[in-house]
Motif scaffolding. Structure first.
Motif, PDB file in Angstrom:
ATOM      1  N   LEU A   1      29.063  18.205  -0.876  1.00  0.00           N
ATOM      2  CA  LEU A   1      29.024  18.100   0.583  1.00  0.00           C
ATOM      3  C   LEU A   1      30.413  18.231   1.187  1.00  0.00           C
ATOM      4  CD1 LEU A   1      26.517  15.129   0.796  1.00  0.00           C
ATOM      5  CD2 LEU A   1      26.042  17.507   1.447  1.00  0.00           C
ATOM      6  N   GLU A   2      31.427  18.199   0.329  1.00  0.00           N
ATOM      7  CA  GLU A   2      32.808  18.355   0.795  1.00  0.00           C
ATOM      8  C   GLU A   2      33.399  19.695   0.385  1.00  0.00           C
ATOM      9  OE1 GLU A   2      34.931  14.663  -0.351  1.00  0.00           O
ATOM     10  OE2 GLU A   2      34.577  14.190   1.761  1.00  0.00           O
ATOM     11  N   GLY A   3      32.538  20.621  -0.055  1.00  0.00           N
ATOM     12  CA  GLY A   3      33.000  21.979  -0.337  1.00  0.00           C
ATOM     13  C   GLY A   3      33.464  22.234  -1.750  1.00  0.00           C
ATOM     14  N   THR A   4      33.141  21.338  -2.690  1.00  0.00           N
ATOM     15  CA  THR A   4      33.533  21.536  -4.091  1.00  0.00           C
ATOM     16  C   THR A   4      32.322  21.965  -4.905  1.00  0.00           C
ATOM     17  OG1 THR A   4      35.288  19.899  -3.938  1.00  0.00           O
ATOM     18  CG2 THR A   4      34.497  20.433  -6.151  1.00  0.00           C
ATOM     19  N   PHE A   5      32.492  23.025  -5.682  1.00  0.00           N
ATOM     20  CA  PHE A   5      31.421  23.516  -6.551  1.00  0.00           C
ATOM     21  C   PHE A   5      31.411  22.653  -7.803  1.00  0.00           C
ATOM     22  CE2 PHE A   5      28.580  26.426  -8.522  1.00  0.00           C
ATOM     23  CZ  PHE A   5      28.070  27.206  -7.492  1.00  0.00           C
ATOM     24  N   ASN A   6      30.266  22.040  -8.103  1.00  0.00           N
ATOM     25  CA  ASN A   6      30.188  21.086  -9.206  1.00  0.00           C
ATOM     26  C   ASN A   6      30.085  21.772 -10.565  1.00  0.00           C
ATOM     27  OD1 ASN A   6      28.202  19.147 -11.003  1.00  0.00           O
ATOM     28  ND2 ASN A   6      29.743  18.007  -9.825  1.00  0.00           N
TER      29      ASN A   6
ATOM     30  N   TYR B   1      37.362  18.705 -18.288  1.00  0.00           N
ATOM     31  CA  TYR B   1      37.405  19.667 -19.396  1.00  0.00           C
ATOM     32  C   TYR B   1      36.446  20.823 -19.142  1.00  0.00           C
ATOM     33  CZ  TYR B   1      37.152  21.624 -24.051  1.00  0.00           C
ATOM     34  OH  TYR B   1      37.181  22.487 -25.108  1.00  0.00           O
ATOM     35  N   LYS B   2      35.227  20.497 -18.693  1.00  0.00           N
ATOM     36  CA  LYS B   2      34.249  21.556 -18.425  1.00  0.00           C
ATOM     37  C   LYS B   2      34.730  22.483 -17.319  1.00  0.00           C
ATOM     38  CE  LYS B   2      30.820  18.534 -18.323  1.00  0.00           C
ATOM     39  NZ  LYS B   2      29.490  17.915 -18.192  1.00  0.00           N
ATOM     40  N   ASN B   3      35.295  21.919 -16.247  1.00  0.00           N
ATOM     41  CA  ASN B   3      35.808  22.773 -15.173  1.00  0.00           C
ATOM     42  C   ASN B   3      36.874  23.723 -15.688  1.00  0.00           C
ATOM     43  OD1 ASN B   3      34.425  22.313 -12.694  1.00  0.00           O
ATOM     44  ND2 ASN B   3      35.346  20.283 -12.581  1.00  0.00           N
TER      45      ASN B   3
ATOM     46  N   HIS C   1      23.738  10.590  -5.999  1.00  0.00           N
ATOM     47  CA  HIS C   1      23.730  11.242  -7.321  1.00  0.00           C
ATOM     48  C   HIS C   1      25.151  11.280  -7.877  1.00  0.00           C
ATOM     49  CE1 HIS C   1      21.637  13.262 -10.464  1.00  0.00           C
ATOM     50  NE2 HIS C   1      22.079  14.484 -10.210  1.00  0.00           N
ATOM     51  N   SER C   2      25.978  10.347  -7.402  1.00  0.00           N
ATOM     52  CA  SER C   2      27.389  10.194  -7.778  1.00  0.00           C
ATOM     53  C   SER C   2      28.260  11.194  -7.021  1.00  0.00           C
ATOM     54  CB  SER C   2      27.628  10.313  -9.284  1.00  0.00           C
ATOM     55  OG  SER C   2      27.630  11.663  -9.698  1.00  0.00           O
ATOM     56  N   MET C   3      29.553  11.032  -7.165  1.00  0.00           N
ATOM     57  CA  MET C   3      30.488  11.911  -6.471  1.00  0.00           C
ATOM     58  C   MET C   3      30.697  13.222  -7.217  1.00  0.00           C
ATOM     59  SD  MET C   3      32.043  11.963  -3.673  1.00  0.00           S
ATOM     60  CE  MET C   3      33.140  13.147  -2.904  1.00  0.00           C
ATOM     61  N   THR C   4      30.854  13.153  -8.554  1.00  0.00           N
ATOM     62  CA  THR C   4      31.172  14.366  -9.320  1.00  0.00           C
ATOM     63  C   THR C   4      30.201  14.651 -10.470  1.00  0.00           C
ATOM     64  OG1 THR C   4      32.660  13.240 -10.873  1.00  0.00           O
ATOM     65  CG2 THR C   4      33.635  14.054  -8.811  1.00  0.00           C
TER      66      THR C   4
ATOM     67  N   GLU D   1      32.662   6.454  -8.299  1.00  0.00           N
ATOM     68  CA  GLU D   1      31.676   7.534  -8.220  1.00  0.00           C
ATOM     69  C   GLU D   1      30.528   7.173  -7.279  1.00  0.00           C
ATOM     70  OE1 GLU D   1      31.218  10.611  -9.547  1.00  0.00           O
ATOM     71  OE2 GLU D   1      33.182  10.680 -10.499  1.00  0.00           O
ATOM     72  N   ILE D   2      30.070   5.932  -7.351  1.00  0.00           N
ATOM     73  CA  ILE D   2      28.926   5.516  -6.546  1.00  0.00           C
ATOM     74  C   ILE D   2      29.324   5.258  -5.095  1.00  0.00           C
ATOM     75  CG2 ILE D   2      27.207   3.680  -6.236  1.00  0.00           C
ATOM     76  CD1 ILE D   2      27.272   3.461  -9.397  1.00  0.00           C
ATOM     77  N   THR D   3      30.386   4.482  -4.885  1.00  0.00           N
ATOM     78  CA  THR D   3      30.741   4.103  -3.506  1.00  0.00           C
ATOM     79  C   THR D   3      31.322   5.278  -2.722  1.00  0.00           C
ATOM     80  OG1 THR D   3      32.898   3.256  -4.238  1.00  0.00           O
ATOM     81  CG2 THR D   3      31.076   1.673  -4.089  1.00  0.00           C
ATOM     82  N   HIS D   4      32.039   6.189  -3.392  1.00  0.00           N
ATOM     83  CA  HIS D   4      32.565   7.360  -2.686  1.00  0.00           C
ATOM     84  C   HIS D   4      31.411   8.251  -2.221  1.00  0.00           C
ATOM     85  CE1 HIS D   4      35.987  10.599  -2.580  1.00  0.00           C
ATOM     86  NE2 HIS D   4      35.366  10.485  -1.425  1.00  0.00           N
TER      87      HIS D   4
END
Length: 199
Positions: free
Chosen positions: A15-20, A79-81, A121-124, A139-142
């Motif tokens: 939602l902030e423009g980052t491809f997961n 690492y995956k990124n 569904h978490s931040m990342t 991850e949850i609160t952000h």
């Protein structure tokens, strides 16, 4: 029309423009299928061993692909990124624009205003069961904040990334006032089907 309520669980960073990283994997697997495993081996440190992950269940994937997908749930997002971006760049593959691939904040608000439930569904999208309490909290609160910013409503529902969690996750969610978590066994562990997960 039928009075049904949909539950939707966007990953906060999308939602902030980052491809997961999970969706980079989906795109690469769709393009290369099992060849992707060889590309990953060439750029990373994955070794396909028949002795690996013997408990992996599969219905839609080959055993080889199911083991690889299970392995990807254990590797860090960083690492995956790194590996996925290298493969994308080497093969001159451009990712779609995030606003074309994911829901936008405006679209999420429209859905929320129409009565749909927007959950966390978490931040990342990390495997929460392998994260520290501090990282899980972040991850949850952000992601909570991003959803509230988009919809103007708090969320107390979560769908665990990869269906993974641990006792720390459950204790943290209870402290945060969560009432529903989708996976198995209890109201904080309600079952769900992952459309891309090896079964």
């Amino acid at each position: 029309q039928y009075g049904l309520t949909g539950y939707f669980f966007p990953i906060g960073e999308t939602l902030e423009g980052t491809f997961n990283h999970v969706h980079k994997a989906h795109i690469l697997l769709d393009m290369f299928e099992e060849e992707f495993i060889e590309l990953y081996k060439a750029n990373g440190c994955y070794f396909d061993d028949d002795r690996q992950l013997l408990d992996v269940k599969y219905v839609y994937d080959s055993p080889k692909l199911a083991r690889f997908k299970k392995y990807l749930t254990t590797a860090s997002a960083e690492y995956k990124n790194l590996v996925f971006d290298r493969i994308l760049e080497y093969n001159k593959i451009s990712l779609p624009k995030t606003e074309d691939y994911y829901l936008t904040k405006n679209e999420l608000k429209q859905m929320s205003d129409a009565g749909m439930v927007i959950g966390n569904h978490s931040m990342t999208h990390p495997n929460l069961s392998t994260q520290s309490v501090e990282r899980q909290h972040h991850e949850i609160t952000h992601a909570d904040f991003i959803i509230w910013e988009a919809t103007g409503k708090p969320t107390k529902t979560i769908s665990y990334p990869y269906g993974a969690y641990n006792a720390d996750t459950l204790n943290l969610l209870k402290k945060l006032g969560y009432t529903l978590g989708l996976t198995t066994d209890s109201p904080l562990e309600t079952g769900r089907l992952d459309c891309k997960e090896a079964m």
